[in-house]
Design a protein around this motif. Sequence first.
Motif, PDB file in Angstrom:
ATOM      1  N   ARG A   1      -4.779 -45.790  35.607  1.00  0.00           N
ATOM      2  CA  ARG A   1      -5.866 -45.523  34.663  1.00  0.00           C
ATOM      3  C   ARG A   1      -5.309 -45.297  33.266  1.00  0.00           C
ATOM      4  NH1 ARG A   1     -10.039 -40.276  34.752  1.00  0.00           N
ATOM      5  NH2 ARG A   1     -10.708 -40.486  32.576  1.00  0.00           N
ATOM      6  N   ARG A   2      -5.934 -45.933  32.307  1.00  0.00           N
ATOM      7  CA  ARG A   2      -5.522 -45.791  30.916  1.00  0.00           C
ATOM      8  C   ARG A   2      -6.287 -44.637  30.265  1.00  0.00           C
ATOM      9  NH1 ARG A   2      -6.038 -51.296  27.999  1.00  0.00           N
ATOM     10  NH2 ARG A   2      -8.254 -50.833  28.288  1.00  0.00           N
ATOM     11  N   VAL A   3      -5.560 -43.703  29.642  1.00  0.00           N
ATOM     12  CA  VAL A   3      -6.170 -42.578  28.930  1.00  0.00           C
ATOM     13  C   VAL A   3      -5.626 -42.557  27.499  1.00  0.00           C
ATOM     14  CG1 VAL A   3      -6.517 -41.204  31.019  1.00  0.00           C
ATOM     15  CG2 VAL A   3      -4.378 -40.974  29.740  1.00  0.00           C
ATOM     16  N   GLN A   4      -6.136 -41.600  26.713  1.00  0.00           N
ATOM     17  CA  GLN A   4      -5.725 -41.541  25.308  1.00  0.00           C
ATOM     18  C   GLN A   4      -4.219 -41.326  25.198  1.00  0.00           C
ATOM     19  OE1 GLN A   4      -8.236 -39.718  26.908  1.00  0.00           O
ATOM     20  NE2 GLN A   4      -9.177 -38.446  25.315  1.00  0.00           N
ATOM     21  N   GLU A   5      -3.641 -41.999  24.226  1.00  0.00           N
ATOM     22  CA  GLU A   5      -2.205 -41.897  24.007  1.00  0.00           C
ATOM     23  C   GLU A   5      -1.783 -40.471  23.661  1.00  0.00           C
ATOM     24  OE1 GLU A   5       1.196 -44.108  21.223  1.00  0.00           O
ATOM     25  OE2 GLU A   5      -0.917 -44.709  21.149  1.00  0.00           O
ATOM     26  N   ASP A   6      -2.633 -39.744  22.930  1.00  0.00           N
ATOM     27  CA  ASP A   6      -2.280 -38.395  22.483  1.00  0.00           C
ATOM     28  C   ASP A   6      -2.890 -37.305  23.367  1.00  0.00           C
ATOM     29  OD1 ASP A   6      -4.892 -38.857  21.811  1.00  0.00           O
ATOM     30  OD2 ASP A   6      -4.724 -38.128  19.739  1.00  0.00           O
ATOM     31  N   LEU A   7      -3.296 -37.662  24.591  1.00  0.00           N
ATOM     32  CA  LEU A   7      -3.934 -36.691  25.475  1.00  0.00           C
ATOM     33  C   LEU A   7      -2.971 -35.558  25.838  1.00  0.00           C
ATOM     34  CD1 LEU A   7      -6.454 -36.033  27.244  1.00  0.00           C
ATOM     35  CD2 LEU A   7      -5.292 -37.251  29.101  1.00  0.00           C
TER      36      LEU A   7
ATOM     37  N   TRP B   1     -14.485 -50.619  34.719  1.00  0.00           N
ATOM     38  CA  TRP B   1     -13.280 -50.790  35.533  1.00  0.00           C
ATOM     39  C   TRP B   1     -12.196 -51.573  34.825  1.00  0.00           C
ATOM     40  CZ3 TRP B   1     -12.354 -47.857  39.555  1.00  0.00           C
ATOM     41  CH2 TRP B   1     -13.427 -47.228  40.188  1.00  0.00           C
ATOM     42  N   GLU B   2     -12.442 -52.009  33.590  1.00  0.00           N
ATOM     43  CA  GLU B   2     -11.415 -52.695  32.814  1.00  0.00           C
ATOM     44  C   GLU B   2     -10.246 -51.767  32.473  1.00  0.00           C
ATOM     45  OE1 GLU B   2     -11.117 -55.876  31.755  1.00  0.00           O
ATOM     46  OE2 GLU B   2     -12.873 -56.445  32.921  1.00  0.00           O
TER      47      GLU B   2
ATOM     48  N   GLY C   1     -31.876 -51.510  42.263  1.00  0.00           N
ATOM     49  CA  GLY C   1     -31.143 -52.015  41.104  1.00  0.00           C
ATOM     50  C   GLY C   1     -29.645 -52.147  41.314  1.00  0.00           C
ATOM     51  N   TYR C   2     -29.235 -52.664  42.463  1.00  0.00           N
ATOM     52  CA  TYR C   2     -27.806 -52.781  42.764  1.00  0.00           C
ATOM     53  C   TYR C   2     -27.104 -53.652  41.719  1.00  0.00           C
ATOM     54  CZ  TYR C   2     -23.666 -52.987  45.766  1.00  0.00           C
ATOM     55  OH  TYR C   2     -22.391 -52.848  46.283  1.00  0.00           O
ATOM     56  N   PRO C   3     -25.993 -53.154  41.125  1.00  0.00           N
ATOM     57  CA  PRO C   3     -25.298 -53.917  40.074  1.00  0.00           C
ATOM     58  C   PRO C   3     -24.367 -54.972  40.668  1.00  0.00           C
ATOM     59  CG  PRO C   3     -24.233 -51.799  40.390  1.00  0.00           C
ATOM     60  CD  PRO C   3     -25.410 -51.822  41.336  1.00  0.00           C
ATOM     61  N   ALA C   4     -24.949 -56.056  41.152  1.00  0.00           N
ATOM     62  CA  ALA C   4     -24.171 -57.077  41.861  1.00  0.00           C
ATOM     63  C   ALA C   4     -23.127 -57.736  40.968  1.00  0.00           C
ATOM     64  CB  ALA C   4     -25.124 -58.136  42.421  1.00  0.00           C
ATOM     65  N   GLU C   5     -23.306 -57.667  39.648  1.00  0.00           N
ATOM     66  CA  GLU C   5     -22.320 -58.258  38.746  1.00  0.00           C
ATOM     67  C   GLU C   5     -21.075 -57.380  38.625  1.00  0.00           C
ATOM     68  OE1 GLU C   5     -24.621 -55.350  36.374  1.00  0.00           O
ATOM     69  OE2 GLU C   5     -25.063 -56.830  37.927  1.00  0.00           O
ATOM     70  N   ILE C   6     -21.152 -56.145  39.107  1.00  0.00           N
ATOM     71  CA  ILE C   6     -20.026 -55.213  39.013  1.00  0.00           C
ATOM     72  C   ILE C   6     -19.456 -54.895  40.393  1.00  0.00           C
ATOM     73  CG2 ILE C   6     -19.316 -52.897  38.302  1.00  0.00           C
ATOM     74  CD1 ILE C   6     -21.492 -52.976  36.193  1.00  0.00           C
ATOM     75  N   LEU C   7     -20.328 -54.667  41.370  1.00  0.00           N
ATOM     76  CA  LEU C   7     -19.904 -54.272  42.709  1.00  0.00           C
ATOM     77  C   LEU C   7     -20.104 -55.405  43.706  1.00  0.00           C
ATOM     78  CD1 LEU C   7     -21.471 -50.681  42.940  1.00  0.00           C
ATOM     79  CD2 LEU C   7     -19.171 -51.315  42.160  1.00  0.00           C
TER      80      LEU C   7
ATOM     81  N   PRO D   1     -20.542 -47.451  37.893  1.00  0.00           N
ATOM     82  CA  PRO D   1     -20.809 -47.732  39.310  1.00  0.00           C
ATOM     83  C   PRO D   1     -19.528 -47.564  40.126  1.00  0.00           C
ATOM     84  CG  PRO D   1     -21.757 -49.438  37.894  1.00  0.00           C
ATOM     85  CD  PRO D   1     -20.855 -48.602  37.028  1.00  0.00           C
ATOM     86  N   LEU D   2     -19.620 -46.871  41.249  1.00  0.00           N
ATOM     87  CA  LEU D   2     -18.441 -46.543  42.047  1.00  0.00           C
ATOM     88  C   LEU D   2     -18.180 -47.605  43.107  1.00  0.00           C
ATOM     89  CD1 LEU D   2     -18.918 -42.698  42.490  1.00  0.00           C
ATOM     90  CD2 LEU D   2     -17.683 -43.946  40.701  1.00  0.00           C
TER      91      LEU D   2
END
Length: 372
Positions: free
Chosen positions: A227-233, A245-246, A117-123, A87-88
């Motif tokens: 933003r966290r991405v793969q260490e070996d990217l 969003w974690e 279906g608004y994701p109120a727990e996220i947005l 969800p953005l």
Amino acid sequence: MAALARDIGDAAAWSAEAARRVWGGAIPLHVHLHDADVTALPPPPPFLTLGPRIGYLPLLVPIIKAHFSSTLPPGVDTVWFEYKGLPLKWYIPIGVLFDLLCADPERPWNLIVHFRGYPAEILSPCEGEDSVKWSYNNSLKEAAFIITGNSKNVMNMSQADQAAMWESVRKGDMDSYTNISTKLKLGLFEEDWSVPTSSAERQQGSDEPESPGSVRPCRVPVRLYVRRVQEDLEYLEDAIAVSDWESVSYINRPFEIRKEEGRSYITLARALETLLPEFFSSKPAADTQPVETADSPPDDSDTTPRTPRDGDPAPASQRGADLTKNATEVKLVRVQGIDLENNMDVPFLWMANYLKNPECYLHVCVYVGAGI
């Protein structure tokens, strides 16, 4: 002398063109209606439109809804967008969302729109344009507070000027925006790094006396998205999509420049060493300040007005710690769609002046390699 004047004129024209490109920039969007909202067959084709970089997704809802209206279910709309299951966040500018979530730029950008279906727990709740306008005004007040020490110029704007400014942002009209925003007296950041403080400004911003001719440090409003991405990217197209969003830390951290630093100008590299020492500084981790996320309690440098925050089950301090844990290297630095990790000597104040968004924040996306 003539050559110098010509060079200065060329630099000014080039800078003005950079700002115009920020205002005129747009992301091609390929918007698909979610299957659950389709009530007629055949399903409607996707909708292709342009999303202004400085704009916000909820402002596109009227034209998107018109395209899908014949197949929408009855009832009250609760519109939200998703990308690859995520969800953005509606209060983040479209260009920033694109730079943050599309490691390898995807054109057109394929989004899914939901009308139920608004994701109120996220947005956080969004009531359409009114919510976006409120968020924008709040961010502008925050930025004014950071720059000048108070937000009274924004708060004291006439209703007509407030309406005209918002209309200029909504329509992407840079000329109208410039005519109105000059009344806020936020100005451009100068390379001498200091802003003279008048007695009137001192009375508005602080009760503490200051000596005549005193100056306050230059403070630049910055929003960082780590933003966290793969260490070996190795290749951006191989980056794992953001699933929640974690894995992103959203940080408000003003950049303060003091004149005694004695530099001809501050580069982007130097600014990021100060803003994100967790990733850009060569100092040991114990010498750096903890990550301050947007969900953290404000410290003395924070402003009173706050932008809306989405629900998050994890404490912000823990998310900051999780982000820095096992971080190895910076993979990407992106501002207004420009990848800068190999051009970190760009003058930071020039970027703050000409690559900022209309709410006067400079938005910087940083990808860091870490175990995920």
